[in-house]
Design a protein around this motif. Structure first.
Motif, PDB file in Angstrom:
ATOM      1  N   ASP A 121      -3.838   4.618   6.135  1.00 27.51           N
ATOM      2  CA  ASP A 121      -4.783   3.595   5.971  1.00 27.51           C
ATOM      3  C   ASP A 121      -5.354   3.406   7.480  1.00 27.51           C
ATOM      4  OD1 ASP A 121      -4.498   3.715   3.065  1.00 27.51           O
ATOM      5  OD2 ASP A 121      -3.631   1.791   2.529  1.00 27.51           O
ATOM      6  N   GLN A 154      -7.787  -4.136  -1.407  1.00 25.60           N
ATOM      7  CA  GLN A 154      -9.771  -3.873  -0.848  1.00 25.60           C
ATOM      8  C   GLN A 154      -9.227  -2.709  -0.998  1.00 25.60           C
ATOM      9  OE1 GLN A 154     -12.661  -4.882  -1.489  1.00 25.60           O
ATOM     10  NE2 GLN A 154     -11.936  -6.856  -1.554  1.00 25.60           N
ATOM     11  N   PRO A 155      -9.871  -1.699  -1.804  1.00 28.10           N
ATOM     12  CA  PRO A 155     -10.145   0.025  -1.224  1.00 28.10           C
ATOM     13  C   PRO A 155      -9.966   0.524  -0.114  1.00 28.10           C
ATOM     14  CG  PRO A 155     -10.653  -0.746  -3.797  1.00 28.10           C
ATOM     15  CD  PRO A 155     -10.619  -1.590  -2.632  1.00 28.10           C
ATOM     16  N   GLY A 197      -3.868  -0.767  -7.612  1.00 26.33           N
ATOM     17  CA  GLY A 197      -4.344   0.353  -6.921  1.00 26.33           C
ATOM     18  C   GLY A 197      -6.553   0.092  -6.590  1.00 26.33           C
ATOM     19  N   ASP A 198      -6.704   1.107  -6.236  1.00 28.12           N
ATOM     20  CA  ASP A 198      -8.312   0.921  -5.967  1.00 28.12           C
ATOM     21  C   ASP A 198      -9.291   0.691  -7.233  1.00 28.12           C
ATOM     22  OD1 ASP A 198      -7.637   1.525  -3.436  1.00 28.12           O
ATOM     23  OD2 ASP A 198      -8.453   3.667  -3.052  1.00 28.12           O
ATOM     24  N   ARG A 202     -15.729   8.064   1.814  1.00 27.97           N
ATOM     25  CA  ARG A 202     -14.920   8.895   1.335  1.00 27.97           C
ATOM     26  C   ARG A 202     -15.453  10.450   1.563  1.00 27.97           C
ATOM     27  NH1 ARG A 202     -10.032   7.864  -1.305  1.00 27.97           N
ATOM     28  NH2 ARG A 202     -10.358   6.732   0.915  1.00 27.97           N
ATOM     29  N   ARG A 230      -7.519  -4.838   3.667  1.00 23.46           N
ATOM     30  CA  ARG A 230      -6.702  -3.706   2.726  1.00 23.46           C
ATOM     31  C   ARG A 230      -5.948  -4.108   2.085  1.00 23.46           C
ATOM     32  NH1 ARG A 230      -6.248  -0.404  -0.696  1.00 23.46           N
ATOM     33  NH2 ARG A 230      -4.127   0.911  -0.405  1.00 23.46           N
ATOM     34  N   SER A 255       0.891  -1.464   0.210  1.00 24.48           N
ATOM     35  CA  SER A 255       0.177   0.053  -0.277  1.00 24.48           C
ATOM     36  C   SER A 255       0.977   1.538   0.301  1.00 24.48           C
ATOM     37  CB  SER A 255      -0.933   0.263   0.812  1.00 24.48           C
ATOM     38  OG  SER A 255      -1.468   1.272   1.486  1.00 24.48           O
ATOM     39  N   ARG A 307     -11.905  11.158  -6.163  1.00 22.48           N
ATOM     40  CA  ARG A 307     -10.842  11.485  -6.027  1.00 22.48           C
ATOM     41  C   ARG A 307     -10.997  12.922  -5.814  1.00 22.48           C
ATOM     42  NH1 ARG A 307     -11.907   7.232  -8.610  1.00 22.48           N
ATOM     43  NH2 ARG A 307     -10.921   5.909 -10.069  1.00 22.48           N
ATOM     44  N   GLU A 343     -13.216  -1.222  -9.164  1.00 27.68           N
ATOM     45  CA  GLU A 343     -13.594   0.054  -9.266  1.00 27.68           C
ATOM     46  C   GLU A 343     -14.320  -0.849 -10.508  1.00 27.68           C
ATOM     47  OE1 GLU A 343     -12.536   4.135  -7.511  1.00 27.68           O
ATOM     48  OE2 GLU A 343     -11.458   3.663  -9.387  1.00 27.68           O
ATOM     49  N   TYR A 346     -14.190   1.225   0.742  1.00 29.16           N
ATOM     50  CA  TYR A 346     -14.904   0.760   0.123  1.00 29.16           C
ATOM     51  C   TYR A 346     -14.916  -0.443   1.568  1.00 29.16           C
ATOM     52  CZ  TYR A 346     -15.351   1.277  -4.899  1.00 29.16           C
ATOM     53  OH  TYR A 346     -15.327   1.119  -6.488  1.00 29.16           O
TER      54      TYR A 346
END
Ligand code: GLN
Length: 279
Positions: free
Chosen positions: A25, A68-69, A199-200, A77, A64, A19, A94, A204, A72
């Motif tokens: 995080d 996983q983002p 990444g995330d 956010r 994580r 990460s 974002r 998505e 989520y």
């Protein structure tokens, strides 16, 4: 175990799992479990964690570490100072997209007006604008009913009643309606963009990320179709990839928009292009 020791271990674990934001995080996940803010964690780092919270935190850190983002896992956010619910049916809001909000606000000086947000997703852009311009009527549209449901929950939670949201394919349900501002953050990545593998974005919805013609297809479509839905003097503002500004400006000029320009995000990339329907 003390909270600060636990955080240090969790952030080491997340750093090993690659990460890029391991410490943050770990803090955000622990705040989520304890329902506290980060300042609280810094103040009370010597406190122990109860076993139930510890188990929940470990499960979140493991998820994580699996990629996983965070948004989520916590289900929310922050965007433009608003706390938004997130879910796998929409993009995670974002910071780059705050450029679109700022550029639109600069063209919404009036006490009232009508704005359309196409591909409203979680509602981030539409709700940020509604929070700043309570007199405006804001219409959000998305082709994904789950996205519209999420945006509706966000609007209710934030008490932003000037926003109406509906399911539709771009302009399909809008008939002859016209707006003083139209904004969109459409899909704009090419289907082989290497960025999709990291990444995330891996988690998505692809339909919110990828478009044909090397990512330009939806931008081109919107530039073409939006004219019929803009009032004279109305603005179209589109988010796009860092390399797409020139193509977007060229298309705007070719379709007869005036005052065509691009604006940069905080990283200095041209992120939003815009033009005005001639009066
Ligand atoms: N900015 C996003 C990304 O690079 C892409 C979002 C979009 O296609 N609208 O991950």
């Amino acid at each position: 175990m003390r909270l600060d020791t636990l955080l240090a271990r969790a952030s080491q674990r997340l750093a090993r799992a690659a990460s890029p934001t391991a410490r943050l995080d770990a803090e955000v996940l622990l705040c989520h479990v304890l329902n506290v803010d980060r300042a609280w964690l810094y103040t009370w780092g010597d406190r122990p964690l109860d076993p139930w919270s510890h188990a929940r935190f470990d499960a979140l850190v493991a998820a994580r570490a699996g990629g996983q983002p965070v948004a989520y896992l916590t289900g929310e956010r922050e965007f433009w100072g608003l706390s938004l619910l997130t879910g796998p049916s929409t993009l995670i809001p974002r910071p780059d997209t705050e450029t679109l909000v700022a550029a639109a606000l600069a063209r919404m000086p009036a006490e009232e007006g009508e704005l359309l947000d196409l591909g409203v997703g979680s509602g981030a852009v539409a709700l940020a604008l509604a929070s700043e311009r309570p007199g405006w009527r804001i219409q959000g549209v998305d082709c994904n009913p789950d996205a519209v449901a999420l945006a509706t929950r966000n609007a209710e939670r934030l008490g932003l009643t000037g926003v109406s949201l509906e399911v539709g394919d771009w302009f399909e349900k809008l008939e002859q309606r016209t707006f003083s501002v139209i904004v969109a953050n459409p899909p704009y990545l090419a289907d082989d963009d290497p960025h999709l593998a990291h990444g995330d974005v891996r988690f998505e919805p692809r339909s919110a990320l990828v478009a044909g013609q090397r990512g330009l297809a939806d931008l081109y479509y919107l530039i073409e179709a939006a004219r019929a839905h803009l009032l004279p003097g109305g603005w179209l503002l589109l988010e796009h990839g860092a390399e797409q500004a020139e193509a977007a400006r060229r298309a705007l000029v070719a379709r007869g928009y005036d005052a065509v320009t691009s604006e940069c995000d905080l990283a200095g990339h041209e992120r939003v292009s815009l033009g005005q329907r001639p009066a």
